[in-house]
Motif scaffolding. Structure first.
Motif, mmCIF file in Angstrom:
data_model
loop_
_atom_site.group_PDB
_atom_site.id
_atom_site.type_symbol
_atom_site.label_atom_id
_atom_site.label_comp_id
_atom_site.label_asym_id
_atom_site.label_seq_id
_atom_site.Cartn_x
_atom_site.Cartn_y
_atom_site.Cartn_z
ATOM 1 N N UNK A 1 0.830 -1.211 0.000
ATOM 2 C CA UNK A 1 0.000 0.000 0.000
ATOM 3 C C UNK A 1 0.860 1.255 0.000
ATOM 4 N N UNK A 2 1.922 1.249 0.771
ATOM 5 C CA UNK A 2 2.822 2.405 0.851
ATOM 6 C C UNK A 2 3.484 2.669 -0.499
ATOM 7 N N UNK A 3 3.995 1.611 -1.130
ATOM 8 C CA UNK A 3 4.652 1.756 -2.437
ATOM 9 C C UNK A 3 3.644 2.148 -3.512
ATOM 10 N N UNK A 4 2.461 1.546 -3.498
ATOM 11 C CA UNK A 4 1.444 1.846 -4.512
ATOM 12 C C UNK A 4 0.953 3.279 -4.375
ATOM 13 N N UNK A 5 0.745 3.747 -3.150
ATOM 14 C CA UNK A 5 0.291 5.126 -2.955
ATOM 15 C C UNK A 5 1.339 6.111 -3.477
ATOM 16 N N UNK A 6 2.607 5.855 -3.168
ATOM 17 C CA UNK A 6 3.677 6.734 -3.663
ATOM 18 C C UNK A 6 3.742 6.705 -5.192
ATOM 19 N N UNK B 1 -11.255 -14.242 -15.366
ATOM 20 C CA UNK B 1 -11.781 -12.882 -15.239
ATOM 21 C C UNK B 1 -10.750 -11.911 -14.672
ATOM 22 N N UNK B 2 -10.869 -10.660 -15.110
ATOM 23 C CA UNK B 2 -10.049 -9.566 -14.609
ATOM 24 C C UNK B 2 -10.963 -8.412 -14.231
ATOM 25 N N UNK B 3 -10.627 -7.739 -13.146
ATOM 26 C CA UNK B 3 -11.343 -6.534 -12.722
ATOM 27 C C UNK B 3 -10.471 -5.327 -13.030
ATOM 28 N N UNK B 4 -11.087 -4.309 -13.604
ATOM 29 C CA UNK B 4 -10.389 -3.064 -13.891
ATOM 30 C C UNK B 4 -10.948 -1.999 -12.948
ATOM 31 N N UNK B 5 -10.058 -1.376 -12.201
ATOM 32 C CA UNK B 5 -10.401 -0.268 -11.316
ATOM 33 C C UNK B 5 -9.698 0.972 -11.839
ATOM 34 N N UNK B 6 -10.231 2.147 -11.497
ATOM 35 C CA UNK B 6 -9.619 3.384 -11.991
ATOM 36 C C UNK B 6 -9.745 4.490 -10.944
ATOM 37 N N UNK B 7 -8.867 5.454 -11.092
ATOM 38 C CA UNK B 7 -8.937 6.687 -10.312
ATOM 39 C C UNK B 7 -8.423 7.809 -11.205
ATOM 40 N N UNK C 1 -5.353 -3.310 -1.431
ATOM 41 C CA UNK C 1 -4.498 -2.188 -1.839
ATOM 42 C C UNK C 1 -5.283 -1.262 -2.770
ATOM 43 N N UNK C 2 -6.005 -1.843 -3.715
ATOM 44 C CA UNK C 2 -6.808 -1.050 -4.660
ATOM 45 C C UNK C 2 -7.800 -0.168 -3.903
ATOM 46 N N UNK C 3 -8.460 -0.729 -2.900
ATOM 47 C CA UNK C 3 -9.404 0.055 -2.083
ATOM 48 C C UNK C 3 -8.703 1.182 -1.349
ATOM 49 N N UNK C 4 -7.546 0.889 -0.764
ATOM 50 C CA UNK C 4 -6.793 1.910 -0.030
ATOM 51 C C UNK C 4 -6.356 3.052 -0.941
ATOM 52 N N UNK C 5 -6.141 2.758 -2.212
ATOM 53 C CA UNK C 5 -5.758 3.794 -3.172
ATOM 54 C C UNK C 5 -6.947 4.666 -3.581
#
Length: 177
Positions: free
Chosen positions: A111-116, A164-170, A144-148
């Motif tokens: 989560x720390x690395x992904x947020x950065x 199956x694959x889930x695609x999330x976006x921000x 991690x995706x939720x935390x982002x």
């Protein structure tokens, strides 16, 4: 050289001495369980991957960071950005991803690395949108995706393996640094 420091991590470009520890991570079946068909990668395949990641840095101005623990200097794995060319229906897009060795799980490093990495993408590299692609059921990745703050966008299937694959976006307007 592009580097990002977080309270516990250094995200940086790849060094030659990163190959062996990254190959060890990629050789762990538990780590690779949710990646492609679940096959582990050997030293040569890991070297090819690192070379592709470094090429993407040169071509795109972003790429996959080596993730190093500041306290020990150990390579924990990677986090970074790439263009998911294997999934043409999401293009043009930039995807965030991460992979850490199992001994580094459960400590908040992903989560720390992904947020950065996400902050780097949206604020430093000027991207206005980032996606994440993961397999349903991978609870650690979904967390991690939720935390982002990423939101579900679509469902698709892996073009080679059919799962199956889930695609999330921000996007930039939704991101909270």
């Amino acid at each position: 050289m592009t580097e990002i420091r977080t309270p516990r991590l250094l995200l940086r470009r790849w060094y030659n001495h990163d190959l062996a520890p990254m190959a060890d991570i990629n050789a762990d079946p538990e780590v690779m369980r949710w990646i492609d068909d679940g096959s582990v990668l050997d030293l040569d395949a890991t070297a090819e991957a690192i070379e592709r990641w470094e090429d993407e840095w040169d071509e795109e101005g972003f790429g996959i960071f080596a993730v190093e623990l500041l306290a020990s200097g150990e390579l924990a794995g990677f986090a970074g950005l790439s263009v998911p060319e294997y999934l043409p229906e999401v293009l043009p897009a930039v995807a965030i991803s991460w992979r850490l060795g199992s001994s580094f799980w459960g400590q908040g490093y992903a989560s720390e690395a992904a947020h950065a990495t996400l902050e780097f993408a949206l604020q430093d590299r000027g991207l206005d949108r980032v996606i994440s692609i993961d397999r349903p059921g991978n609870e650690a990745s979904e967390n991690v995706v939720r935390k982002l703050g990423m939101k579900p966008e679509s469902e698709t299937a892996h073009p080679l393996y059919g799962f199956p694959l889930s695609v999330h976006a921000i996007d930039l307007t939704e991101f909270e640094a």
